[in-house]
Design a protein around this motif. Structure first.
Motif, PDB file in Angstrom:
ATOM      1  N   LYS A  86       0.832  -1.200   0.000  1.00 44.10           N
ATOM      2  CA  LYS A  86       0.000   0.000   0.000  1.00 44.10           C
ATOM      3  C   LYS A  86       0.865   1.248   0.000  1.00 44.10           C
ATOM      4  O   LYS A  86       0.510   2.254  -0.613  1.00 44.10           O
ATOM      5  N   ALA A  87       2.020   1.179   0.668  1.00 44.19           N
ATOM      6  CA  ALA A  87       2.922   2.339   0.738  1.00 44.19           C
ATOM      7  C   ALA A  87       3.453   2.707  -0.646  1.00 44.19           C
ATOM      8  O   ALA A  87       3.479   3.888  -1.024  1.00 44.19           O
ATOM      9  N   THR A  88       3.855   1.691  -1.418  1.00 39.34           N
ATOM     10  CA  THR A  88       4.372   1.947  -2.774  1.00 39.34           C
ATOM     11  C   THR A  88       3.269   2.453  -3.684  1.00 39.34           C
ATOM     12  O   THR A  88       3.469   3.390  -4.464  1.00 39.34           O
ATOM     13  N   THR A  89       2.093   1.854  -3.596  1.00 38.55           N
ATOM     14  CA  THR A  89       0.960   2.293  -4.420  1.00 38.55           C
ATOM     15  C   THR A  89       0.604   3.743  -4.118  1.00 38.55           C
ATOM     16  O   THR A  89       0.431   4.553  -5.026  1.00 38.55           O
ATOM     17  N   ASP A 272       4.959   8.120   5.476  1.00 37.28           N
ATOM     18  CA  ASP A 272       5.710   6.858   5.376  1.00 37.28           C
ATOM     19  C   ASP A 272       5.269   6.018   4.178  1.00 37.28           C
ATOM     20  O   ASP A 272       5.174   4.795   4.247  1.00 37.28           O
ATOM     21  N   LEU A 273       5.003   6.701   3.053  1.00 42.28           N
ATOM     22  CA  LEU A 273       4.630   6.015   1.818  1.00 42.28           C
ATOM     23  C   LEU A 273       5.895   5.844   0.969  1.00 42.28           C
ATOM     24  O   LEU A 273       6.180   6.633   0.075  1.00 42.28           O
ATOM     25  N   ASN A 274       6.656   4.810   1.291  1.00 42.12           N
ATOM     26  CA  ASN A 274       7.901   4.492   0.579  1.00 42.12           C
ATOM     27  C   ASN A 274       8.764   5.751   0.391  1.00 42.12           C
ATOM     28  O   ASN A 274       8.964   6.217  -0.748  1.00 42.12           O
ATOM     29  N   PRO A 275       9.289   6.317   1.488  1.00 38.13           N
ATOM     30  CA  PRO A 275      10.088   7.550   1.411  1.00 38.13           C
ATOM     31  C   PRO A 275      11.250   7.488   0.420  1.00 38.13           C
ATOM     32  O   PRO A 275      11.547   8.467  -0.251  1.00 38.13           O
ATOM     33  N   LYS A 276      11.898   6.322   0.345  1.00 37.52           N
ATOM     34  CA  LYS A 276      13.029   6.173  -0.578  1.00 37.52           C
ATOM     35  C   LYS A 276      12.594   6.382  -2.025  1.00 37.52           C
ATOM     36  O   LYS A 276      13.237   7.108  -2.788  1.00 37.52           O
ATOM     37  N   LEU A 277      11.474   5.770  -2.400  1.00 36.10           N
ATOM     38  CA  LEU A 277      10.951   5.911  -3.760  1.00 36.10           C
ATOM     39  C   LEU A 277      10.498   7.345  -4.013  1.00 36.10           C
ATOM     40  O   LEU A 277      10.745   7.901  -5.091  1.00 36.10           O
ATOM     41  N   ALA A 278       9.838   7.960  -3.031  1.00 34.33           N
ATOM     42  CA  ALA A 278       9.370   9.341  -3.174  1.00 34.33           C
ATOM     43  C   ALA A 278      10.530  10.285  -3.448  1.00 34.33           C
ATOM     44  O   ALA A 278      10.446  11.186  -4.298  1.00 34.33           O
ATOM     45  N   SER A 279      11.639  10.098  -2.744  1.00 30.67           N
ATOM     46  CA  SER A 279      12.822  10.947  -2.939  1.00 30.67           C
ATOM     47  C   SER A 279      13.452  10.711  -4.303  1.00 30.67           C
ATOM     48  O   SER A 279      13.880  11.663  -4.977  1.00 30.67           O
ATOM     49  N   LEU A 280      13.514   9.455  -4.724  1.00 25.92           N
ATOM     50  CA  LEU A 280      14.112   9.136  -6.024  1.00 25.92           C
ATOM     51  C   LEU A 280      13.292   9.704  -7.178  1.00 25.92           C
ATOM     52  O   LEU A 280      13.855  10.189  -8.162  1.00 25.92           O
ATOM     53  N   LEU A 281      11.971   9.630  -7.066  1.00 29.37           N
ATOM     54  CA  LEU A 281      11.107  10.147  -8.137  1.00 29.37           C
ATOM     55  C   LEU A 281      11.379  11.632  -8.385  1.00 29.37           C
ATOM     56  O   LEU A 281      11.370  12.089  -9.531  1.00 29.37           O
ATOM     57  N   VAL A 282      11.639  12.375  -7.313  1.00 28.55           N
ATOM     58  CA  VAL A 282      11.939  13.803  -7.454  1.00 28.55           C
ATOM     59  C   VAL A 282      13.405  14.023  -7.795  1.00 28.55           C
ATOM     60  O   VAL A 282      13.736  14.776  -8.709  1.00 28.55           O
ATOM     61  N   GLY A 283      14.299  13.344  -7.061  1.00 28.16           N
ATOM     62  CA  GLY A 283      15.733  13.548  -7.257  1.00 28.16           C
ATOM     63  C   GLY A 283      16.222  13.170  -8.636  1.00 28.16           C
ATOM     64  O   GLY A 283      17.110  13.834  -9.193  1.00 28.16           O
ATOM     65  N   ILE A 284      15.664  12.128  -9.225  1.00 25.98           N
ATOM     66  CA  ILE A 284      16.044  11.725 -10.589  1.00 25.98           C
ATOM     67  C   ILE A 284      15.113  12.375 -11.607  1.00 25.98           C
ATOM     68  O   ILE A 284      15.527  12.725 -12.716  1.00 25.98           O
ATOM     69  N   GLY A 285      13.855  12.559 -11.227  1.00 24.87           N
ATOM     70  CA  GLY A 285      12.878  13.121 -12.156  1.00 24.87           C
ATOM     71  C   GLY A 285      13.184  14.552 -12.571  1.00 24.87           C
ATOM     72  O   GLY A 285      12.979  14.927 -13.729  1.00 24.87           O
ATOM     73  N   ILE A 286      13.691  15.371 -11.650  1.00 27.71           N
ATOM     74  CA  ILE A 286      13.960  16.774 -11.973  1.00 27.71           C
ATOM     75  C   ILE A 286      15.047  16.919 -13.040  1.00 27.71           C
ATOM     76  O   ILE A 286      14.810  17.550 -14.079  1.00 27.71           O
ATOM     77  N   PRO A 287      16.260  16.365 -12.843  1.00 27.27           N
ATOM     78  CA  PRO A 287      17.267  16.514 -13.907  1.00 27.27           C
ATOM     79  C   PRO A 287      16.859  15.829 -15.216  1.00 27.27           C
ATOM     80  O   PRO A 287      17.141  16.336 -16.299  1.00 27.27           O
ATOM     81  N   LEU A 288      16.178  14.677 -15.106  1.00 22.80           N
ATOM     82  CA  LEU A 288      15.748  13.970 -16.313  1.00 22.80           C
ATOM     83  C   LEU A 288      14.709  14.783 -17.084  1.00 22.80           C
ATOM     84  O   LEU A 288      14.669  14.769 -18.322  1.00 22.80           O
ATOM     85  N   SER A 289      13.870  15.520 -16.366  1.00 22.65           N
ATOM     86  CA  SER A 289      12.813  16.309 -17.016  1.00 22.65           C
ATOM     87  C   SER A 289      13.375  17.433 -17.883  1.00 22.65           C
ATOM     88  O   SER A 289      12.718  17.876 -18.820  1.00 22.65           O
ATOM     89  N   PHE A 290      14.575  17.908 -17.569  1.00 22.02           N
ATOM     90  CA  PHE A 290      15.171  18.960 -18.392  1.00 22.02           C
ATOM     91  C   PHE A 290      15.377  18.469 -19.825  1.00 22.02           C
ATOM     92  O   PHE A 290      15.288  19.239 -20.785  1.00 22.02           O
ATOM     93  N   ILE A 291      15.642  17.181 -19.961  1.00 22.53           N
ATOM     94  CA  ILE A 291      15.832  16.588 -21.288  1.00 22.53           C
ATOM     95  C   ILE A 291      14.483  16.393 -21.979  1.00 22.53           C
ATOM     96  O   ILE A 291      14.301  16.777 -23.142  1.00 22.53           O
ATOM     97  N   THR A 292      13.512  15.799 -21.259  1.00 21.21           N
ATOM     98  CA  THR A 292      12.206  15.531 -21.869  1.00 21.21           C
ATOM     99  C   THR A 292      11.452  16.830 -22.185  1.00 21.21           C
ATOM    100  O   THR A 292      10.715  16.895 -23.167  1.00 21.21           O
TER     101      THR A 292
END
Length: 301
Positions: A86-89, A272-292
């Motif tokens: 449920k946390a990941t979802t 506490d909804l998968n904090p590691k995944l939440a951080s990665l989605l933003v931390g990797i998503g922001i620089p990657l979005s500059f390309i897209t």
């Protein structure tokens, strides 16, 4: 360009600060608490009272609601079929479902489409993303968080959530044509200015990039949805209602294509909804979005 450099620099600072042994383990949570209780209310009181409301902005504003609604349907369904926790979802519904329409969206839209584009972007953020993250995102977090909560408890949580409470106050001020001026306005500006560096450093503190994290299917499900699927949907559907040369159409697509919203990740982390995944989605998503985003800019013209 300065704002974009600041975004990348703050993420790097957060990642580097992980090496300091003196740094408390709960530092990111403390920073997030400051953002929720001080900075977001300041932003609401600063911008919403002076925003001009218009029916012509309804279509761009709807992009935020469409994105979050579809995110809830898709990831809610996938979570059940693929046996996710449920946390990941909950994390995948909230974080990729919300676009970073403000401190990344504002400078990019202003640079590409000028002050007219910025006015549209402001409404997308305030009447779309901001309301969702202050209300519906809390409902999702309560549903997918630990333990069952009564409807009365969820309602109380929304109404006592500082950003939502101050949003209502700011909206009331808008209707009465009231605005803060002088010293109060300057104080609100000072607090609001801390959003970008504090939020991104907090994210950087929790980002741990390695082969294992980059191979996470959940991460790429979320980023594919946010950076490719939803912008593609808006790109084709909005062509049925708006001319391709219309600035409303261009800003609608570009704002939808922004990286995941940092405030959404804060909500996910605090519940506490998968904090590691939440951080990665933003931390990797922001620089990657500059390309897209360059690709989407080329497509909308």
């Amino acid at each position: 360009m300065t704002n974009l450099i600041l975004v990348i620099l703050c993420l790097i600072i957060g990642i580097l600060l992980q090496r300091l042994k003196e740094l408390p383990k709960d530092a990111p949570k403390s920073l997030n608490t400051y953002l929720i209780y001080i900075v977001l209310p300041a932003l609401a009181l600063l911008h919403i009272p002076e925003t001009e409301l218009s029916l012509g902005l309804l279509l761009p504003v709807l992009t935020a609601w469409i994105s979050f609604g579809i995110s809830w349907v898709i990831f809610g369904t996938l979570g059940k079929k693929l046996g996710w926790s449920k946390a990941t979802t909950g994390c995948l519904i909230i974080v990729p479902g919300l676009a970073n329409t403000s401190f990344i969206g504002f400078p990019i839209i202003e640079a590409l489409y000028g002050s007219e584009g910025l006015k549209i972007a402001l409404m997308v953020d305030q009447a779309g993303s901001f309301i969702i993250v202050s209300s519906i995102a809390i409902i999702v977090a309560s549903i997918y968080g630990h333990g069952k909560k009564r409807k009365r408890d969820v309602t109380k949580k929304i109404l006592t959530f500082p950003p939502f409470l101050f949003f209502l106050i700011a909206l009331f001020m808008n209707l009465l044509h009231l605005e803060f001026e002088g010293t109060v306005h300057e104080i609100l500006q000072a607090f609001a200015a801390t959003l970008t560096p504090i939020a991104l450093i907090a994210v950087g503190l929790q980002v741990k990039i390695n082969a294992e994290t980059l191979s996470s299917k959940d991460l790429w499900y979320g980023l594919a949805f946010k950076l490719l699927f939803i912008p593609t949907l808006i790109f084709f559907v909005y062509r049925l209602f708006l001319d391709e040369g219309n600035i409303l159409y261009k800003v609608s697509v570009m704002e939808t294509a922004m990286a995941p919203m940092i405030t959404g990740s804060i909500i996910a982390i605090n519940h506490d909804l998968n904090p590691k995944l939440a951080s990665l989605l933003v931390g990797i998503g922001i620089p990657l979005s500059f390309i897209t985003l360059m690709g989407w800019y080329y497509l909308v013209g």
